[in-house]
Design an enzyme around this catalytic site. Structure first.
Site, short mmCIF file in Angstrom:
data_model
loop_
_atom_site.label_atom_id
_atom_site.label_comp_id
_atom_site.label_asym_id
_atom_site.label_seq_id
_atom_site.Cartn_x
_atom_site.Cartn_y
_atom_site.Cartn_z
N GLU A 60 -22.46 89.50 -8.85
CA GLU A 60 -23.86 89.41 -8.44
C GLU A 60 -24.03 90.02 -7.05
O GLU A 60 -23.26 89.73 -6.14
CB GLU A 60 -24.30 87.94 -8.43
CG GLU A 60 -25.58 87.64 -7.66
CD GLU A 60 -26.84 87.97 -8.45
OE1 GLU A 60 -26.72 88.45 -9.59
OE2 GLU A 60 -27.94 87.78 -7.92
N ASP B 54 -27.26 80.09 -6.24
CA ASP B 54 -27.52 81.35 -6.92
C ASP B 54 -26.35 81.75 -7.81
O ASP B 54 -26.54 82.25 -8.92
CB ASP B 54 -27.79 82.47 -5.90
CG ASP B 54 -29.13 82.28 -5.22
OD1 ASP B 54 -29.96 81.51 -5.77
OD2 ASP B 54 -29.35 82.86 -4.14
N ASP C 121 -22.38 78.98 -4.75
CA ASP C 121 -23.62 78.36 -4.29
C ASP C 121 -24.62 78.30 -5.45
O ASP C 121 -24.26 78.60 -6.60
CB ASP C 121 -24.21 79.10 -3.10
CG ASP C 121 -24.60 80.53 -3.46
OD1 ASP C 121 -24.53 80.88 -4.66
OD2 ASP C 121 -24.97 81.29 -2.55
N ASP D 101 -20.77 83.68 -6.38
CA ASP D 101 -20.61 82.82 -5.21
C ASP D 101 -20.59 81.35 -5.61
O ASP D 101 -21.12 80.97 -6.65
CB ASP D 101 -21.78 83.02 -4.24
CG ASP D 101 -21.69 84.37 -3.54
OD1 ASP D 101 -20.56 84.92 -3.49
OD2 ASP D 101 -22.74 84.86 -3.08
#
Ligand code: 28G
Length: 637
Positions: free
Chosen positions: A427, A504, A502, A500
């Site tokens: 991403e 997102d 996180d 990641d």
């Protein structure tokens, strides 16, 4: 009668072999000695209670996992018969627990015991594979007990008191010299017993795990049977009609079916034969599909909802958004297929098909508004399928014309041997850049993803093909989607999602897993999908090599080892923070990296979460976010 005699003789030969054979080759009887085989012991005993319930005598089952991994199962049925056989001088109950197949294929009262497959091997197999077993029976005014060790009788059936009640209680400790583990998974057992409770209308099943305080427990009791099952499966979905369509028919092959349509685009049909999940389908499923297609088409035509000239609605159009559970009881089921979970009995097709055809036609006539709502959805599914076909042809034509149909952003690898190639789906452009520079270009390809997130939940196949985020993935993998997906065409042996740690990242992971689950399922089943695991921390100290840590625990451990003083802790917030060399060293180098292979369960979970996050229904979404708020915050530091 002659057949019976003959087969009875064959059984006897096996009896001579005794339970030693079971201990020598446990896998032959329970499939494996892994946790699956271990769970089978419990299912085996509980199956006996369920048979007693099906015979109409047992209403409640208590299952306990006691400390030390002892299993206790109790029913309130008639109690296993305690009478002594005049010739063998052994009680019926002891025979059931010490003779292979006793009370099995030919003895069962309910008549739906399962031959072959993994179920229905009998209590004696559980006994043989247990360090000890104790059975308590309340019956004929008395309380009786018997005890065994490794299948051998150490206390024959003895009357130990009086009892007004009736029922059977079994406790056993599985043999740790046979099983890889005795650590039962509570969640797995709970799920199976919920399923059995759905499948056995009115039966109450209680399960409790006493190994830890406080204990975990659940009580299952569904007067609605499969109707409740379908409502449970659809709990987070938007329904097209309120009450499930319910079909129940007794006879040579008893049938119970519940159907409810949702606004989703996928089809979810579960099938069971004698309470066994027939994952591979079979004749009962064929009969169901046949009747569903014919009945809806007949109704649509006779009520002018489709025109004669438009031709028939296809089966897949009529199954879009369907949730159904089919349960049949078959006296001598033939199980076929790779995992022996496909029903082969050919007479079942016609029986199910005519029962469903008749009941469904009646339902549609009596509920015209429901019929109309479902058919409207079928018709738009049919239009979407036509649009998807055109879109697909466009993609195909493109690939025939253009020399390279690979997405522009893909940095491909030089090897063309799929089995050794990997594609990293990354991403964001910055991480994509580092990955491109850091990779081993001989076998590692990078596909950066950007663009707006597509809501697969609200999209049909035509949109998927044209979506700017997913189309590169489809083209890079190179094997098509949906019914056209051909695993032999995949261009990479490993499809690795690198995102990641996180919110997102979790979002893109969920999207991709859901997409793979719904449109490239064989890729997951075949074990080709992986999650890359980037490190969370880098510890550095003068004069020492840097240490990368992938979990908090690891970080604390290394921190202590390095003597805390003068150690610099860097927390990676995203892949973009690592330079190409670091990304290669920590996350992409096959010698050091940690890859997590995605299992079907993970994808199913992702799909569930996806439905909640992206679906139209707001209540479960709010609930999910509230329940996971802590987790999300942790991810988002
Ligand atoms: C608690 C854990 C596991 C069971 C029964 C009840 C009967 C039975 C079980 O009979 C032998 C062979 C065919 C009749 C049947 C009782 C008929 C009359 C039973 C269990 C005898 C087996 N009275 N409950 N087996 N059949 N519960 N729970 O195992 O001819 S096994």
């Amino acid at each position: 009668m002659e057949k019976f005699e003959h087969e009875y003789g064959a059984e006897q030969i096996q009896v001579l072999e005794g339970l030693e054979a079971v201990r020598k080759r446990p896998g032959m009887y329970i499939g494996s000695v892994s946790i699956r085989g271990l769970h089978h012991l419990v299912y085996e005993i509980v199956d006996n209670c369920v048979d007693e319930a099906l015979a109409g005598y047992c209403t409640e089952i208590d299952i306990k996992i006691e400390p030390g991994n002892i299993i206790s199962v109790q029913d309130n049925g008639r109690g296993i018969p305690v009478d002594i056989h005049p010739k063998t001088k052994i009680s019926a109950a002891e025979t059931v627990y010490t003779k292979l197949h006793a009370g099995g294929k030919f003895g069962g009262d309910s008549g739906y015991k399962v031959s072959g497959g993994l179920h229905g091997v009998g209590a004696s197999v559980v006994n043989a594979l247990s360090t000890w077993t104790e059975v308590t029976i309340a019956r004929d005014g008395g309380l009786f007990e018997m005890k065994f060790e490794k299948g051998k009788t150490v206390e024959p059936l003895t009357r130990i008191g009086d009892s007004e009640k009736t029922g059977t209680k079994v406790r056993f400790l599985a043999d740790d010299t046979i099983f890889e583990t005795l650590d039962y998974d509570y969640a797995t057992l709970e799920e199976r017993f919920r399923e059995i409770a759905f499948l056995t209308k009115g039966l109450k099943i209680n399960i409790e795990d006493l190994r830890e305080e406080p204990s975990k427990k659940a009580e299952f009791h569904f007067e609605g049977g499969l109707k409740s099952f379908v409502e449970y499966l659809n709990k987070n979905k938007e329904k097209i009609h309120k009450d499930p369509i319910y079909i129940e028919k007794d006879g040579e092959v008893p049938i119970e079916i519940a159907i409810q349509y949702t606004t989703s685009y996928s089809e979810n049909i579960l099938t069971f034969v004698n309470n066994i999940n027939t994952v591979e389908g079979g004749t009962h499923l064929e009969g169901f599909k046949r009747a569903l297609t014919k009945t809806f088409n007949d109704y649509a035509k006779s009520h002018n909802l489709i025109k004669e000239k438009d031709g028939n609605l296809q089966g897949e159009d009529i199954r879009e958004g369907i949730t159904a559970v089919i349960s049949v009881k078959v006296k001598e089921p033939q199980f076929e297929g790779q995992t022996k979970t496909k029903l082969g009995n050919s007479n079942v097709t016609g029986i199910v098909s005519s029962a469903v055809g008749e009941a469904l036609a009646n339902f549609l006539e009596e509920n015209p508004s429901v019929a109309k709502a479902i058919l409207e959805k079928c018709i738009s599914a049919s239009r979407a399928r036509e649009a998807a076909r055109k879109a697909r042809e466009l993609v195909r034509r493109k690939s025939a014309l253009e020399t390279s149909t690979l997405p522009g952003k893909l940095a491909d690898c030089s090897s063309k041997v799929a089995s050794e190639c990997e594609v990293y789906i990354v991403e964001g452009d910055s991480a994509g850049g580092s990955a491109k520079q850091g990779r081993d270009r001989r076998f590692q390809a990078i596909l950066p993803l950007w663009g707006k997130m597509l809501n697969v939940e609200k999209s049909r196949a035509d949109k998927i093909y044209n979506n700017d985020k997913l189309q590169p993935v489809i083209l890079a993998v190179g094997a098509g989607i949906g019914a056209d997906f051909d695993i032999s065409k995949i261009r990479y042996g490993k499809v690795i999602i690198m995102a990641d740690a996180d919110v997102d990242g979790a979002h893109i992971r969920t999207l991709l897993l859901t997409f793979f689950f719904r449109y490239m399922r064989p890729l997951i089943e075949n074990g080709n999908v992986y999650l890359a695991q980037p490190p969370l921390y880098k510890l550095s100290k003068k004069g020492k090599p840097d240490v990368y840590c992938y979990t908090d625990e690891e970080m604390t451990k290394h921190l202590n080892e390095m003597g805390r003083d003068g150690v610099n802790i860097q927390r990676y917030k995203g892949l973009g923070e690592m330079n190409p060399e670091q990304l290669w060293e920590t996350t992409m180098n096959p010698e050091h990296r940690i890859l997590i292979k995605v299992k079907l369960e993970d994808a199913i979970k992702a799909d569930e979460i996806f439905t909640i996050l992206m679906g139209d229904d707001i209540t479960p979404r709010r609930k999910f976010i509230e329940e996971n708020a802590k987790y999300v915050k942790n991810l988002d530091i």
